[in-house]
Design a protein around this motif. Sequence first.
Motif, PDB file in Angstrom:
ATOM      1  N   THR A 156     -99.070 -22.738   1.248  1.00 56.20           N
ATOM      2  CA  THR A 156     -99.104 -24.012   1.963  1.00 56.20           C
ATOM      3  C   THR A 156    -100.134 -24.002   3.067  1.00 56.20           C
ATOM      4  OG1 THR A 156     -97.759 -25.741   3.008  1.00 56.20           O
ATOM      5  CG2 THR A 156     -97.361 -23.495   3.725  1.00 56.20           C
ATOM      6  N   SER A 281     -97.741 -28.720   3.377  1.00 53.71           N
ATOM      7  CA  SER A 281     -98.234 -29.411   2.187  1.00 53.71           C
ATOM      8  C   SER A 281     -97.170 -30.255   1.506  1.00 53.71           C
ATOM      9  CB  SER A 281     -98.787 -28.386   1.188  1.00 53.71           C
ATOM     10  OG  SER A 281     -99.827 -27.637   1.752  1.00 53.71           O
ATOM     11  N   ASP A 358     -99.674 -26.541  -2.930  1.00 53.75           N
ATOM     12  CA  ASP A 358    -100.703 -25.510  -2.764  1.00 53.75           C
ATOM     13  C   ASP A 358    -100.197 -24.264  -3.476  1.00 53.75           C
ATOM     14  OD1 ASP A 358    -102.868 -26.529  -1.164  1.00 53.75           O
ATOM     15  OD2 ASP A 358    -101.431 -26.726   0.464  1.00 53.75           O
ATOM     16  N   VAL A 373    -102.915 -33.642   0.965  1.00 54.31           N
ATOM     17  CA  VAL A 373    -102.885 -32.227   0.586  1.00 54.31           C
ATOM     18  C   VAL A 373    -104.302 -31.738   0.334  1.00 54.31           C
ATOM     19  CG1 VAL A 373    -102.047 -30.553  -1.105  1.00 54.31           C
ATOM     20  CG2 VAL A 373    -100.565 -32.435  -0.373  1.00 54.31           C
ATOM     21  N   GLN A 377    -106.663 -28.925   2.343  1.00 56.60           N
ATOM     22  CA  GLN A 377    -107.332 -27.815   1.669  1.00 56.60           C
ATOM     23  C   GLN A 377    -108.806 -27.735   2.060  1.00 56.60           C
ATOM     24  OE1 GLN A 377    -106.505 -28.985  -2.358  1.00 56.60           O
ATOM     25  NE2 GLN A 377    -104.521 -27.936  -2.442  1.00 56.60           N
TER      26      GLN A 377
END
Length: 429
Positions: A156, A281, A358, A373, A377
């Motif tokens: 996450t 996440s 993730d 999300v 990233q």
Amino acid sequence: MHSPLTRRGLLAAGSGLAATTVLPALSGCSLVAAADSDPDTLVVHSQLGTTAPGSPTYLAALDRFRKENPGLEVKNLINGDDLAQVYETSRLARKEPDVVMVNLYDKTLAWTDVGATVDVKGYLDDWGLRERVRPEALAAWTDAKGRLRAFPYFATNWPIAYNRALLDRAGVDAIPTTGDELIAAARKLRAKGIAPVTVGGNDWTGQKLLAQIIQTFLTEDEARHAYSTGDFGSRGAREGIEYFVTLRDAGVFADKAQGLTSDLMTTQFNTRSAAIESAMSSALAKVPEEVARHTEVGGWPLADGSAHDKPTILRTYTLIAFWISPNGVKKIDAVEKFLRFMYRPDTVSRFIKESGRDMALRSDAVSTDFPLVAAAQRLGSRVSQVLLPDVYVPPAATQPLITATSTSFTRGTSAAKVRAALETAYRSV
């Protein structure tokens, strides 16, 4: 770290619960049913299967696995936060499931050390799966004795989510990057009747944000020492606590944050009652589309003299992994088939695309349907990463730290009292 969870401790913990909440927690299954000795039946114990993020994808994966392996039955046992206690009780009866899907936290830290689960490093290599795992995940799941506790799976990112529409309404021109800017933004938000930072001050979400803020003035090694030993007396730790208290008493956190839970926190943010939240996440994946399109992700604002040069976030690779039990070793061929299937690129990509998870595994898939999300990233070097304390906090201190967190979020509690509450949580260790 020496674990207090010896076999004697397991017996003491399990005996008091076996007659109360543990058996019903298996959703009607008895411990005997949980430990099917049939070599053609694989028993998996998981937190996935109801409302947990990724559950529909996981259940669909089980259906595909069953179709591809018609001679192998799979039983899926489901528990929530009590999974670790239920598993320990079943293990004491030697009727534990074959595979356990849970994170590295609290009770589970001791499992490999006391033989409740097995070192899986040899299996990972024998099955040729090592290259599928991110090196950071392997390091996180390897203990001080070089044992790999489980097969890593979920990871996450844990950034700060900012609702730009609410900030704009309050006249906040930019995402705060300093403590002074955050305090100023909070005042403007409150003037418009909007809660600034919502946080589950009465559960694990508040404990993580508190730890993140305290680390403003700590290096990684200093943070590791503080959370391993309960010593918050260093200059950096004291400055971090004082920074937290300054923010709290300036009204940065939602009213009565000390009584809020993670569910209430996400509800406040997702319904536009609060402008800012610390969101891992799985929480980012659940932000409604009409809120997500006005939301940006970033780090927690810094104070002057910080040990970091950029706003901070948490990242971890120690979420759900596949642990193998002693019973699972007896069915290792079935376990191998299951783990090979779950590690397959097509299976992993579906968790990313369908659930916004993730992963601790290598994949080219992108969370296109989960923009926040994906944005988290992409933060990369624009933020600084601080230590997630979970794997360093002794199990006996975990729940007392939650109590200390609620005390800390109570306005008016002095920095000295916050420090004392944190250190008191370690006294039983």
